[in-house]
Write a protein that holds these residues in place. Sequence first.
Motif, PDB file in Angstrom:
ATOM      1  N   UNK A  23       0.772  -1.281  -0.058  1.00 38.63           N
ATOM      2  CA  UNK A  23      -0.039  -0.153   0.020  1.00 38.63           C
ATOM      3  C   UNK A  23       0.873   1.304   0.028  1.00 38.63           C
ATOM      4  N   UNK A  24       0.396   2.390  -0.672  1.00 38.44           N
ATOM      5  CA  UNK A  24       0.962   3.743  -0.637  1.00 38.44           C
ATOM      6  C   UNK A  24       0.178   4.455   0.380  1.00 38.44           C
TER       7      UNK A  24
ATOM      8  N   UNK B  55       3.439  -4.750   3.266  1.00 34.38           N
ATOM      9  CA  UNK B  55       4.354  -3.654   2.978  1.00 34.38           C
ATOM     10  C   UNK B  55       3.673  -2.241   2.757  1.00 34.38           C
ATOM     11  N   UNK B  56       3.994  -1.120   3.266  1.00 30.28           N
ATOM     12  CA  UNK B  56       3.500   0.247   3.233  1.00 30.28           C
ATOM     13  C   UNK B  56       4.644   1.179   3.037  1.00 30.28           C
ATOM     14  N   UNK B  57       4.455   2.041   2.034  1.00 24.11           N
ATOM     15  CA  UNK B  57       5.474   3.198   1.531  1.00 24.11           C
ATOM     16  C   UNK B  57       4.503   4.399   2.036  1.00 24.11           C
TER      17      UNK B  57
ATOM     18  N   UNK C 198      -2.456  10.616  -8.321  1.00 22.90           N
ATOM     19  CA  UNK C 198      -2.470   9.361  -7.580  1.00 22.90           C
ATOM     20  C   UNK C 198      -2.049   7.949  -8.308  1.00 22.90           C
ATOM     21  N   UNK C 199      -2.228   7.986  -9.773  1.00 22.34           N
ATOM     22  CA  UNK C 199      -2.039   7.093 -10.559  1.00 22.34           C
ATOM     23  C   UNK C 199      -0.287   6.972 -10.597  1.00 22.34           C
ATOM     24  N   UNK C 200       0.367   8.319 -10.930  1.00 17.74           N
ATOM     25  CA  UNK C 200       1.661   8.612 -10.675  1.00 17.74           C
ATOM     26  C   UNK C 200       2.136   7.757  -9.476  1.00 17.74           C
ATOM     27  N   UNK C 201       1.844   8.240  -8.486  1.00 12.08           N
ATOM     28  CA  UNK C 201       2.399   7.860  -6.937  1.00 12.08           C
ATOM     29  C   UNK C 201       2.146   6.482  -6.987  1.00 12.08           C
TER      30      UNK C 201
ATOM     31  N   UNK D  18       4.542   4.192  -9.295  1.00  8.39           N
ATOM     32  CA  UNK D  18       5.939   4.536  -9.003  1.00  8.39           C
ATOM     33  C   UNK D  18       6.326   3.666  -7.764  1.00  8.39           C
ATOM     34  N   UNK D  19       5.432   3.603  -6.683  1.00 14.23           N
ATOM     35  CA  UNK D  19       5.526   2.841  -5.558  1.00 14.23           C
ATOM     36  C   UNK D  19       5.126   1.560  -5.623  1.00 14.23           C
TER      37      UNK D  19
END
Length: 340
Positions: A67-68, A101-103, A117-120, A123-124
């Motif tokens: 998750x981001x 896992x969470x970033x 949001x799609x980019x983040x 990327x993550x």
Amino acid sequence: MTSTTNLPPRPSQADVARQAGVSTSTVSRVLSDAPGISDVVRKQVRAAAEQMGYRIRRSGRIMGGRALALVPLDRSVGGLSSHYDDIVTGLRTMAVSRGMAVEVRLVRYASIGAAALDRHVRDARADGAMLVGVDPTEDVRIWARDERRPVVLVNGCDPNLQFSGVAPTNFWGGYTAATRLLEAGHRHLVHFKKGNRSTIRQRANGFETAVAAWPGATGLVEELPSVDILDNEQHMDRILVENPAVTAAFCMNDLMAVSLLHQLDLRGRRVPDDFAVIGFDDLPCAGMASPRLTTMRVERRQLGGCAVDLFLAHLQDPTLIPRQVELTVHLVEGGTAPLS
């Protein structure tokens, strides 16, 4: 003739459900290690499955996943505020216990659109996002549906219930704070707030509802105009000068309440004898105030933990309908509001 042995068919989840005395969906959730099942039911289902020879397979994706978490940058401290720091701590702790896992990323905006949001998320390399105090714009709903990615609001709520969210009981917090002041004998109150997030509006609604139910009471709801602390202190001071009948205030957060205490001290007004103040959150600054700030406590770490379970539930079942979870707040007595 060659004899053959007829082996019994492998038991199904429905068979396990009948043996355990639960629904098939409960068996499915237990065997995939989904959250939200009591330890008693979990042991009962696993015992039935093992007794019947059902092969249990763990799903790394459901209990794992990635998750981001996007969190707004607090410009006054150049990083995480103490409020969101506790939420993120709870989020990370629960994620570890769930094998997820969470970033965490700090962002400079209070709302986010689908493109950002799609980019983040890409990327993550995340399965979806938890928005901690960050509100989604309308196009995020379409993005989440088309991408089949879970989006959970943390310390937030969606008035249209297009997204699941977890938040404190903001309405009840505002109602309780106002009632506490009214029961102490105050009849003319003010609520200082800033911003128009749904959570903030709920707090104000609770305040207004309590005042409206009390004969002869009045309640102002006053919006602070600036991000500058000194500007806001001067604005609060001006409101109190213009409304001398007001003898008590409920502030939308503790930082605002502590600023008000400072302004009252400059005016020579004694707290709580001349004026009463109640905050919201129970941040560390509430315990440092003199006298100790009376406030509504938010269990911030539990907010983060609950958000992880919401995220995993949607990751397991993309068709799960959105839900809003509210965690209760409770009054922490201090020295800024007289006992009723």
